[in-house]
Design an enzyme around this catalytic site. Sequence first.
Site, PDB file in Angstrom:
ATOM      1  N   LYS A 114       0.818  -1.218   0.000  1.00  0.00           N
ATOM      2  CA  LYS A 114       0.000   0.000   0.000  1.00  0.00           C
ATOM      3  C   LYS A 114       0.847   1.262   0.000  1.00  0.00           C
ATOM      4  CE  LYS A 114      -4.328  -1.862   1.149  1.00  0.00           C
ATOM      5  NZ  LYS A 114      -5.444  -2.165   1.979  1.00  0.00           N
ATOM      6  N   LYS A 197      -4.447 -10.088  -5.270  1.00  0.00           N
ATOM      7  CA  LYS A 197      -5.754 -10.405  -4.704  1.00  0.00           C
ATOM      8  C   LYS A 197      -6.796  -9.365  -5.136  1.00  0.00           C
ATOM      9  CE  LYS A 197      -6.348  -8.079  -0.285  1.00  0.00           C
ATOM     10  NZ  LYS A 197      -7.747  -7.712  -0.251  1.00  0.00           N
ATOM     11  N   LYS A 200     -10.960  -4.028  -2.798  1.00  0.00           N
ATOM     12  CA  LYS A 200     -11.906  -2.948  -3.043  1.00  0.00           C
ATOM     13  C   LYS A 200     -11.223  -1.620  -3.300  1.00  0.00           C
ATOM     14  CE  LYS A 200     -13.628  -3.356   1.534  1.00  0.00           C
ATOM     15  NZ  LYS A 200     -12.647  -3.247   2.628  1.00  0.00           N
TER      16      LYS A 200
END
Length: 329
Positions: A114, A197, A200
Amino acid sequence: MKRVVSGIKPSGDLTLGNYLGAMKRWAESQNKDKDSENFFFIANLHAITVKQDPEQLKKRTLDVVAWLLTVGVDPNKSVIFIQSMIPAHSEICWILNNYVTMGELGKMTQFKDKSLKSGKEGQFVGLYDYPVLMAGDVLLYDADEIPVGVDQVQHVELCRIIAQRFNNTHGETFKLPKATLSDKTAKIMSLNDPSKKMSKSDTEDSFIGLDDTPEKIIRKFKRAVTDSDNLIRYGKDKPAISNLLVILSEFKEKSIPELEKEYENAGYGQFKKDIGEIVAGNLDKLQKTFREVRKDEERLNNIISEGNRKAGTLADEKVSIVKNKLGLI
Ligand code: ATP
Ligand code: MG
């Protein structure tokens, strides 16, 4: 009696990955395992580790509660609560920060992924500290089991390290939890890159949103990447098709070998069309239920208040034990 704790962030539109990897499992476990006490929470403090629009965040928090009810999480069997409404979560995080090293946190792949996306300017401490808050979420409730997707296993491992370290210093205080994984759906992959993966917070066409329209769902599956040969077979060398088989298997309630047989002579086109249609049909039904459930905000707020009360009592008790041990008055 076994205690199960797990959370979900209101950080975007819920995806098929959240549904198959977490929410559906939560509803199942609650019915299968009569001897368990379940705590499911909306992890809004985790959500703000990435910038959120305040109005959206508020709305999505209730959306997630409504989705949990829609997929079968039963407030009479499970405690549903909102993380930010129980101050003990923030308190325990600060305390546990003193039982984890920067080296340990720097190794977390979620942080690496991230923060890579956000660049150096976007590397805020919250994102780095996220696993400590998560450790607190779990340790506050003496959880035995954490049903999560594979992406969270590393965080549960770190949680055990933190708990063990605290226990070694101050005597038995926290229970060491373990991550429980479903075998196939623990990692639903992105539709346009099966090495990542489904998430969202990724690009729109990489995931199926639980509130996508049927047309959108069918279109996204049609465009989903496939593997090089044209066989419909499950295997390590076929990551894209394997992912689609796992999804189809969940919705058709058929095993993967059965589906491989069924699609032996079919092409990718037919296969992807069938998946699109069955997923669209099922989500359409869920969406209708969701809209009904979401309308009744008074009921949602009552469920939340009741959940907060139950969870808050336990959490406050744990924080006061911890503070006592540390000499914090
Ligand atoms: P974000 O990208 O904002 O982190 P997310 O889609 O990863 O969002 P989370 O709220 O972080 O969602 O995770 C909620 C739960 O869903 C966790 O238990 C997580 O392991 C599970 N989960 C998330 N993505 C998947 C996936 N692709 N397959 C299976 N489980 C998943
Ligand atoms: Mg996540």
